[in-house]
Design a protein around this motif. Structure first.
Motif, PDB file in Angstrom:
ATOM      1  N   GLY A  19       0.989  -1.171   0.136  1.00  0.00           N
ATOM      2  CA  GLY A  19       0.056  -0.016   0.072  1.00  0.00           C
ATOM      3  C   GLY A  19       0.774   1.339   0.086  1.00  0.00           C
ATOM      4  O   GLY A  19       1.649   1.414   0.787  1.00  0.00           O
ATOM      5  N   TYR A  20       0.870   2.089  -0.943  1.00  0.00           N
ATOM      6  CA  TYR A  20       1.539   3.295  -1.158  1.00  0.00           C
ATOM      7  C   TYR A  20       0.909   4.582  -1.311  1.00  0.00           C
ATOM      8  O   TYR A  20      -0.170   4.697  -2.293  1.00  0.00           O
ATOM      9  CB  TYR A  20       2.587   3.210  -2.227  1.00  0.00           C
ATOM     10  CG  TYR A  20       3.397   4.443  -2.362  1.00  0.00           C
ATOM     11  CD1 TYR A  20       3.899   5.125  -1.433  1.00  0.00           C
ATOM     12  CD2 TYR A  20       3.527   4.858  -3.723  1.00  0.00           C
ATOM     13  CE1 TYR A  20       4.899   6.253  -1.844  1.00  0.00           C
ATOM     14  CE2 TYR A  20       4.398   5.980  -4.037  1.00  0.00           C
ATOM     15  CZ  TYR A  20       4.946   6.423  -3.050  1.00  0.00           C
ATOM     16  OH  TYR A  20       5.818   7.693  -3.362  1.00  0.00           O
ATOM     17  N   LEU A  21       0.732   5.537  -0.199  1.00  0.00           N
ATOM     18  CA  LEU A  21       0.041   6.768  -0.367  1.00  0.00           C
ATOM     19  C   LEU A  21       1.117   7.826  -0.642  1.00  0.00           C
ATOM     20  O   LEU A  21       1.887   8.305   0.223  1.00  0.00           O
ATOM     21  CB  LEU A  21      -0.413   7.114   1.162  1.00  0.00           C
ATOM     22  CG  LEU A  21      -1.208   8.164   1.168  1.00  0.00           C
ATOM     23  CD1 LEU A  21      -2.381   8.368   0.506  1.00  0.00           C
ATOM     24  CD2 LEU A  21      -1.548   8.522   2.832  1.00  0.00           C
ATOM     25  N   PRO A  22       1.278   8.134  -1.888  1.00  0.00           N
ATOM     26  CA  PRO A  22       2.232   9.232  -2.343  1.00  0.00           C
ATOM     27  C   PRO A  22       1.616  10.621  -1.781  1.00  0.00           C
ATOM     28  O   PRO A  22       0.576  10.858  -1.507  1.00  0.00           O
ATOM     29  CB  PRO A  22       2.066   9.364  -3.830  1.00  0.00           C
ATOM     30  CG  PRO A  22       0.862   8.830  -4.150  1.00  0.00           C
ATOM     31  CD  PRO A  22       0.149   7.740  -2.958  1.00  0.00           C
ATOM     32  N   GLU A  23       2.719  11.528  -1.765  1.00  0.00           N
ATOM     33  CA  GLU A  23       2.513  12.665  -1.280  1.00  0.00           C
ATOM     34  C   GLU A  23       1.417  13.484  -2.144  1.00  0.00           C
ATOM     35  O   GLU A  23       0.492  14.104  -1.762  1.00  0.00           O
ATOM     36  CB  GLU A  23       3.706  13.680  -1.001  1.00  0.00           C
ATOM     37  CG  GLU A  23       3.223  15.104  -0.373  1.00  0.00           C
ATOM     38  CD  GLU A  23       4.367  16.236  -0.129  1.00  0.00           C
ATOM     39  OE1 GLU A  23       4.212  16.961   0.587  1.00  0.00           O
ATOM     40  OE2 GLU A  23       5.785  15.858  -0.935  1.00  0.00           O
ATOM     41  N   GLU A  24       1.717  13.405  -3.260  1.00  0.00           N
ATOM     42  CA  GLU A  24       0.664  14.027  -4.580  1.00  0.00           C
ATOM     43  C   GLU A  24      -0.240  13.133  -4.728  1.00  0.00           C
ATOM     44  O   GLU A  24      -0.182  11.910  -5.194  1.00  0.00           O
ATOM     45  CB  GLU A  24       1.854  14.260  -5.995  1.00  0.00           C
ATOM     46  CG  GLU A  24       2.927  15.077  -5.364  1.00  0.00           C
ATOM     47  CD  GLU A  24       2.314  16.542  -4.963  1.00  0.00           C
ATOM     48  OE1 GLU A  24       1.314  16.938  -5.530  1.00  0.00           O
ATOM     49  OE2 GLU A  24       2.991  17.170  -4.342  1.00  0.00           O
ATOM     50  N   ARG A  25      -1.390  13.157  -4.313  1.00  0.00           N
ATOM     51  CA  ARG A  25      -2.522  12.311  -4.310  1.00  0.00           C
ATOM     52  C   ARG A  25      -3.312  12.443  -5.771  1.00  0.00           C
ATOM     53  O   ARG A  25      -3.078  13.259  -6.543  1.00  0.00           O
ATOM     54  CB  ARG A  25      -3.782  12.738  -3.324  1.00  0.00           C
ATOM     55  CG  ARG A  25      -3.269  13.281  -2.008  1.00  0.00           C
ATOM     56  CD  ARG A  25      -2.430  12.092  -1.247  1.00  0.00           C
ATOM     57  NE  ARG A  25      -2.309  12.283   0.284  1.00  0.00           N
ATOM     58  CZ  ARG A  25      -1.155  12.277   1.068  1.00  0.00           C
ATOM     59  NH1 ARG A  25      -0.211  11.736   0.474  1.00  0.00           N
ATOM     60  NH2 ARG A  25      -1.417  12.487   2.359  1.00  0.00           N
ATOM     61  N   GLY A  26      -3.976  11.350  -6.102  1.00  0.00           N
ATOM     62  CA  GLY A  26      -4.495  11.337  -7.328  1.00  0.00           C
ATOM     63  C   GLY A  26      -5.649  10.389  -7.557  1.00  0.00           C
ATOM     64  O   GLY A  26      -5.370   9.113  -7.304  1.00  0.00           O
ATOM     65  N   LEU A  27      -6.883  10.623  -7.905  1.00  0.00           N
ATOM     66  CA  LEU A  27      -7.957   9.918  -7.897  1.00  0.00           C
ATOM     67  C   LEU A  27      -8.843  10.393  -9.073  1.00  0.00           C
ATOM     68  O   LEU A  27      -8.552  11.281  -9.476  1.00  0.00           O
ATOM     69  CB  LEU A  27      -8.841   9.892  -6.590  1.00  0.00           C
ATOM     70  CG  LEU A  27      -8.613   9.603  -5.063  1.00  0.00           C
ATOM     71  CD1 LEU A  27      -9.147  10.167  -4.015  1.00  0.00           C
ATOM     72  CD2 LEU A  27      -8.447   7.961  -5.281  1.00  0.00           C
ATOM     73  N   TYR A  28      -9.720   9.289  -9.374  1.00  0.00           N
ATOM     74  CA  TYR A  28     -10.656   9.717 -10.725  1.00  0.00           C
ATOM     75  C   TYR A  28     -11.819  10.448 -10.157  1.00  0.00           C
ATOM     76  O   TYR A  28     -12.987  10.019  -9.711  1.00  0.00           O
ATOM     77  CB  TYR A  28     -10.928   8.253 -11.189  1.00  0.00           C
ATOM     78  CG  TYR A  28     -10.021   7.572 -11.978  1.00  0.00           C
ATOM     79  CD1 TYR A  28      -9.370   8.086 -13.137  1.00  0.00           C
ATOM     80  CD2 TYR A  28      -9.567   6.392 -11.200  1.00  0.00           C
ATOM     81  CE1 TYR A  28      -8.286   7.293 -13.499  1.00  0.00           C
ATOM     82  CE2 TYR A  28      -8.379   5.651 -11.851  1.00  0.00           C
ATOM     83  CZ  TYR A  28      -7.790   6.304 -12.774  1.00  0.00           C
ATOM     84  OH  TYR A  28      -6.619   5.492 -13.517  1.00  0.00           O
ATOM     85  N   LYS A  29     -11.828  11.729 -10.437  1.00  0.00           N
ATOM     86  CA  LYS A  29     -12.492  12.592  -9.766  1.00  0.00           C
ATOM     87  C   LYS A  29     -14.310  12.854 -10.436  1.00  0.00           C
ATOM     88  O   LYS A  29     -14.937  13.139  -9.625  1.00  0.00           O
ATOM     89  CB  LYS A  29     -11.942  14.112  -9.468  1.00  0.00           C
ATOM     90  CG  LYS A  29     -10.890  14.233  -8.716  1.00  0.00           C
ATOM     91  CD  LYS A  29     -10.323  15.477  -8.431  1.00  0.00           C
ATOM     92  CE  LYS A  29      -9.167  15.720  -7.316  1.00  0.00           C
ATOM     93  NZ  LYS A  29      -8.729  17.058  -6.972  1.00  0.00           N
ATOM     94  N   ASN A  30     -14.137  12.115 -11.648  1.00  0.00           N
ATOM     95  CA  ASN A  30     -15.494  12.129 -11.998  1.00  0.00           C
ATOM     96  C   ASN A  30     -16.159  10.904 -11.725  1.00  0.00           C
ATOM     97  O   ASN A  30     -17.429  10.500 -12.326  1.00  0.00           O
ATOM     98  CB  ASN A  30     -15.459  12.428 -13.646  1.00  0.00           C
ATOM     99  CG  ASN A  30     -14.968  13.956 -13.982  1.00  0.00           C
ATOM    100  OD1 ASN A  30     -15.411  14.883 -13.163  1.00  0.00           O
ATOM    101  ND2 ASN A  30     -14.118  14.202 -14.907  1.00  0.00           N
TER     102      ASN A  30
END
Length: 308
Positions: A80-91
């Motif tokens: 499990g890796y939580l990067p500082e620069e987050r990214g999700l599919y916002k739509n």
């Protein structure tokens, strides 16, 4: 502990980008089941080390191993890796995004949906399961990002500034979830500037400076290396007599901070006070905080511009 118990092994690691040396002869281990603090100022080599560990960039020399071998995408189901620069599919809807990432990490659709739903209820977002991620607040999106990170109950959990953007209530919830993951057997690497979080959760840590190890060991060992003063907080009844063993500065009614002389010891000071008839209510040696260690190592406040 031996290297046989290490889930992460970094050995004589060098990472170069052209003429720039990002990581310079770095070695450390993270032991299975522990929570490990990975610390450093901006440009100290933390991100490059994590990227080398996860195969995002290649070491110039040395090795960065997970479970004794080079990490490959096939190992992703255990990470499990939580990067500082987050990214999700916002739509896309919250639940569907979590299920999608759960499937990528090897879960069945049923299993991914169950774990996603349980997590959403846990963090108070059950009613937002069908909401598009872009409609959520920043803090709520942070929670979803964390849920995506831990949905597979990872063996190794790497969290880069995990509490960034959280208010105190949600920060407390996040810390509880991290502690739960550890109880379930996860090994946790925390990349953070919140020194109190490291002191609260981590058993050991490393601080990087200019790509090298600045200090490494248990939290107690690190503090001891940087402990400069020899102060004791004393609460007492009566009066503190003058002494060659210490100097005292009042810090309140019937309370003082004692600084021991170079050749004196805490037991000697305590024995002299008691022999003088001072009623000792508490006698507590003061230790340096990890935040003070950070300032000594890097010479800048942890919240200064550019400190990362």
């Amino acid at each position: 502990m031996s290297s046989e118990r290490a889930i992460v092994s970094v050995r004589r690691l060098h990472v170069r980008f052209g003429a720039k040396v990002a990581v310079n002869d770095l070695s450390f281990e993270v032991f299975r089941g522990e929570t490990f603090g990975f610390l450093g100022s901006n440009g100290s080599g933390k991100t490059s080390t994590i990227r080398a560990l996860l195969g995002i960039c290649q070491p110039s020399e040395g090795a960065a191993l997970v479970n004794g071998r080079v990490f490959t995408p096939a190992d992703g189901s255990r990470l499990g890796y939580l990067p500082e620069e987050r990214g999700l599919y916002k739509n896309e809807p919250v639940l569907e995004v979590m299920v999608y990432f759960g499937r990528l990490k090897g879960l069945s659709r049923v299993g991914a949906r169950r774990r996603a739903s349980e997590f959403l209820e846990r963090v108070g977002l059950g009613a937002q399961a069908a909401t598009r991620i872009g409609k959520l607040s920043g803090g709520q999106q942070q929670k979803i990002q964390l849920g995506v990170t831990i949905i597979n109950n990872p063996e190794l959990l790497i969290l880069d500034e995990p509490t960034k953007g959280f208010d105190p209530v949600n920060r407390g919830l996040l810390m509880e979830i991290i502690a739960e993951q550890k109880r379930q057997g996860s090994t946790i690497v925390m990349v953070t500037h919140q020194m109190e979080e490291v002191e609260e959760l981590c058993s050991r840590a490393i601080m990087l400076k200019e790509g090298r190890t600045a200090t490494y060991g248990t939290i107690a060992e690190i503090k001891q290396r940087y402990q400069k003063n020899r102060d004791i907080d004393v609460r007492f009844g009566g009066f503190l007599p003058p002494s060659d063993l210490y100097s005292a500065a009042a810090s309140g009614l019937n309370r003082a901070t004692i600084t021991m002389a170079p050749n004196s010891t805490a037991p000697q000071v305590l024995a002299e006070l008691m022999a003088a008839g001072v009623a000792i209510n508490s006698f507590t040696p003061l230790t340096i905080s990890l935040n003070e260690v950070f300032l000594q190592v890097y010479g800048v406040p942890t919240d200064a511009p550019g400190a990362r």
